[in-house]
Design an enzyme around this catalytic site. Structure first.
Site, PDB file in Angstrom:
ATOM      1  N   SER A 244      12.016  -7.852 -30.593  1.00 52.29           N
ATOM      2  CA  SER A 244      12.310  -7.534 -29.202  1.00 52.29           C
ATOM      3  C   SER A 244      11.029  -7.447 -28.397  1.00 52.29           C
ATOM      4  O   SER A 244       9.934  -7.372 -28.949  1.00 52.29           O
ATOM      5  CB  SER A 244      13.033  -6.194 -29.122  1.00 52.29           C
ATOM      6  OG  SER A 244      12.140  -5.176 -29.559  1.00 52.29           O
ATOM      7  N   LYS A 245      11.218  -7.422 -27.110  1.00 53.46           N
ATOM      8  CA  LYS A 245      10.088  -7.286 -26.210  1.00 53.46           C
ATOM      9  C   LYS A 245       9.357  -5.969 -26.492  1.00 53.46           C
ATOM     10  O   LYS A 245       8.141  -5.897 -26.447  1.00 53.46           O
ATOM     11  CB  LYS A 245      10.624  -7.293 -24.775  1.00 53.46           C
ATOM     12  CG  LYS A 245       9.678  -7.921 -23.789  1.00 53.46           C
ATOM     13  CD  LYS A 245      10.366  -8.123 -22.459  1.00 53.46           C
ATOM     14  CE  LYS A 245       9.457  -7.654 -21.350  1.00 53.46           C
ATOM     15  NZ  LYS A 245      10.123  -7.549 -20.069  1.00 53.46           N
ATOM     16  N   ARG A 246      10.144  -4.961 -26.777  1.00 54.53           N
ATOM     17  CA  ARG A 246       9.550  -3.651 -27.036  1.00 54.53           C
ATOM     18  C   ARG A 246       8.664  -3.665 -28.289  1.00 54.53           C
ATOM     19  O   ARG A 246       7.536  -3.195 -28.283  1.00 54.53           O
ATOM     20  CB  ARG A 246      10.652  -2.589 -27.169  1.00 54.53           C
ATOM     21  CG  ARG A 246      10.111  -1.194 -27.161  1.00 54.53           C
ATOM     22  CD  ARG A 246      11.099  -0.111 -26.709  1.00 54.53           C
ATOM     23  NE  ARG A 246      12.502  -0.492 -26.678  1.00 54.53           N
ATOM     24  CZ  ARG A 246      13.356  -0.269 -27.676  1.00 54.53           C
ATOM     25  NH1 ARG A 246      12.953   0.320 -28.782  1.00 54.53           N
ATOM     26  NH2 ARG A 246      14.622  -0.603 -27.550  1.00 54.53           N
ATOM     27  N   ALA A 248       7.304  -6.275 -29.591  1.00 54.81           N
ATOM     28  CA  ALA A 248       6.160  -7.143 -29.303  1.00 54.81           C
ATOM     29  C   ALA A 248       5.083  -6.387 -28.536  1.00 54.81           C
ATOM     30  O   ALA A 248       3.892  -6.492 -28.830  1.00 54.81           O
ATOM     31  CB  ALA A 248       6.631  -8.363 -28.519  1.00 54.81           C
ATOM     32  N   GLU A 249       5.508  -5.600 -27.560  1.00 52.45           N
ATOM     33  CA  GLU A 249       4.541  -4.841 -26.773  1.00 52.45           C
ATOM     34  C   GLU A 249       3.855  -3.793 -27.634  1.00 52.45           C
ATOM     35  O   GLU A 249       2.652  -3.598 -27.571  1.00 52.45           O
ATOM     36  CB  GLU A 249       5.232  -4.177 -25.575  1.00 52.45           C
ATOM     37  CG  GLU A 249       5.218  -5.081 -24.352  1.00 52.45           C
ATOM     38  CD  GLU A 249       6.255  -4.699 -23.303  1.00 52.45           C
ATOM     39  OE1 GLU A 249       6.719  -3.544 -23.306  1.00 52.45           O
ATOM     40  OE2 GLU A 249       6.592  -5.582 -22.487  1.00 52.45           O
TER      41      GLU A 249
END
Ligand code: GLU
Length: 474
Positions: A244-246, A248-249
């Site tokens: 997810s983007k989360r 990845a961040e």
């Protein structure tokens, strides 16, 4: 039966690497079977879909090296390939479903639905409305949606990857297939399109597995043949939860394909790496060209369990590809990163030399500026105390003076000129081996180790080398 598969992204943003992996597998599978790969744009989410997004999507898929046999940009026999251009088709088949008693107009208002949601969902209340009741609702100005009548039954289907899947539909309320504005919902549009586009295999992420029974009952109601289904395991993030983007961040890796391109990843490395998630070649070989991947693509070798996205492994693999690729190609790709970092990198020959000296250090091309300082600056920075000390010794200073004298006698500092200059310094000063080479390396690069010295000084050039050594004498 000929193989026809599709990649069906929504043009609502950037292309997520989870989706890229779905695209890759569909592509490999199509090419393996000499089938057709179709691009379909699922743009029914009017609020989030944009034209720019579609343009970008097509551009990035082309960057990946893919071509499709049918799609919105190139047409095809069963188009159009954008869902918003297919509204009349959805209308026609919705009418067919209504006429055959598989679907109906539902007039439930938004407020009523909100209330029903609190009580457990839509209760199929408008399944059996009479014509008079419908007319009465219309007289109130209500705009109906079309709902599909969910049969009270169990659905079993065989998924190529998951095996037999059984779902009981008893508790599933009748669902909307066409909104009041005539725009279809995903599941319905997907069925109409996959059927009319003669898709033989629906290969997608297993986040869609819950949708498949709903789609199957619509195939049955419409009298369409079922395609084969293959639901690929999700890709997991570093945390072990869904990519997810989360995640990845949190772990500092890019999530969108565009970001990988912009950081200087090579498409072949991305395809190779992503294709190895929940899949392996028969030989166990991991470094596989696109042609090899196509030859080896076997849907039955896709595993059931989800694989973790490992950025370190992708970086390693991308580094391998950077080192193996045509040097001029890499030089051209490297130029913009050097320019953006303020280096004069217009001379492709010079950049090619620099790349040949530095690509061994790279995981992706955006890292190249970190490795080229020593090729450009008039003044070098010592990498540490040790280097500074070496340059200040009496021996080093003697060597630098001899080197500068020698430089006066040559026109261009080629690697060969450099080597013969080193020989003559050895003769005139009696200093040799490491005692000679280390001070020269430090004086010319500021570093105690680094790329090939003869090649490096040739890139740096006579004048800049002289300037660097003059500073060492001050
Ligand atoms: N537009 C859908 C998605 O991007 C397509 C799903 C499918 O392949 O059926 O998730």
């Amino acid at each position: 039966m000929s193989v026809r598969v599709r990649f069906a992204p929504s043009p609502t943003g950037f292309l997520h690497i989870g989706n890229v992996r779905t695209a890759i597998f569909n592509y490999l599978f199509a090419r393996h079977h000499n089938g057709s790969f179709i691009l379909r744009i699922e743009d029914t989410d009017q609020e989030r879909s944009t034209k720019e997004s579609e343009t970008r999507l097509i551009e990035i898929l082309k960057w990946l090296g893919f071509s499709w046999d049918e799609g919105p940009d190139c047409g095809g026999e069963v188009g159009p390939y954008r869902q918003m251009e297919r509204l009349a088709l959805y209308q026609t088949y919705a009418q067919q479903l209504i006429d055959s008693g598989h679907a109906y107009y539902c007039y439930t208002s938004a407020e009523e639905l909100a209330q029903l949601r609190e009580q457990g969902g839509y209760d199929n209340r408008h399944r059996e409305l009479t014509l008079e009741q419908q007319q009465a609702f219309e007289a109130e100005g209500r705009q109906p949606v079309v709902r599909f009548k969910v049969p009270d039954q169990e659905i079993t289907f065989t998924d190529i990857i998951k095996g037999n899947v059984t779902v009981n539909l008893t508790d599933l309320p009748d669902f909307v297939i066409l909104r009041a504005n005539g725009i279809p919902t995903y599941n319905y549009a997907c069925v109409i399109d996959d059927a009319l586009m003669k898709i033989s295999h629906v290969i997608r992420g297993d986040d869609h597995l819950i949708n498949t029974p709903k789609q199957i009952i619509m195939y049955h109601a419409l009298g369409f043949d079922l395609p084969e289904f293959a639901h690929m395991p999700m890709i997991l993030g570093q945390d072990g939860s869904k990519l997810s983007k989360r995640d990845a961040e949190k772990y500092g890796y890019p999530i969108y394909l565009e970001q990988y391109r912009d950081r200087g990843y090579l498409p072949e490395a991305i395809i190779n790496y992503l294709s190895l998630l929940s899949w392996s070649s028969e030989s166990g070989e991991e470094l596989l060209s696109l042609d090899q991947l196509i030859a080896e693509a076997d849907i039955h070798r896709i595993g059931k369990s989800a694989a973790k996205f490992d950025i370190q492994k992708l970086n390693w693999m991308n580094g391998m590809y950077i080192r193996e690729a045509d040097i001029t190609r890499i030089a051209r790709l490297a130029q913009p990163y050097l320019q953006a970092a303020g280096y004069p990198a217009d001379d492709l020959d010079q950049v090619t030399e620099i790349v040949s000296q530095t690509r061994k250090y790279l995981e992706y091309l955006a890292q190249i500026p970190e490795h080229v300082g020593l090729f450009f600056a008039d003044r070098v920075e010592f990498e540490n105390e040790e280097a500074a000390k070496i340059a200040q010794t009496e021996t080093a200073q003697t060597i630098y003076r001899a080197f500068l004298d020698g430089l006066e006698t040559i026109d261009t500092l080629t690697p060969d000129e450099f080597k013969s200059l080193m020989k003559s310094i050895q003769k005139s000063t009696g200093i040799k081996g490491k005692n000679l080479w280390m001070p020269v390396r430090v004086g010319l690069t500021g570093q105690t180790h680094g790329p090939d010295l003869a090649a490096t000084v040739a890139i740096v050039g006579k004048e800049t080398c002289a300037n660097r050594l003059k500073r060492m004498l001050q």
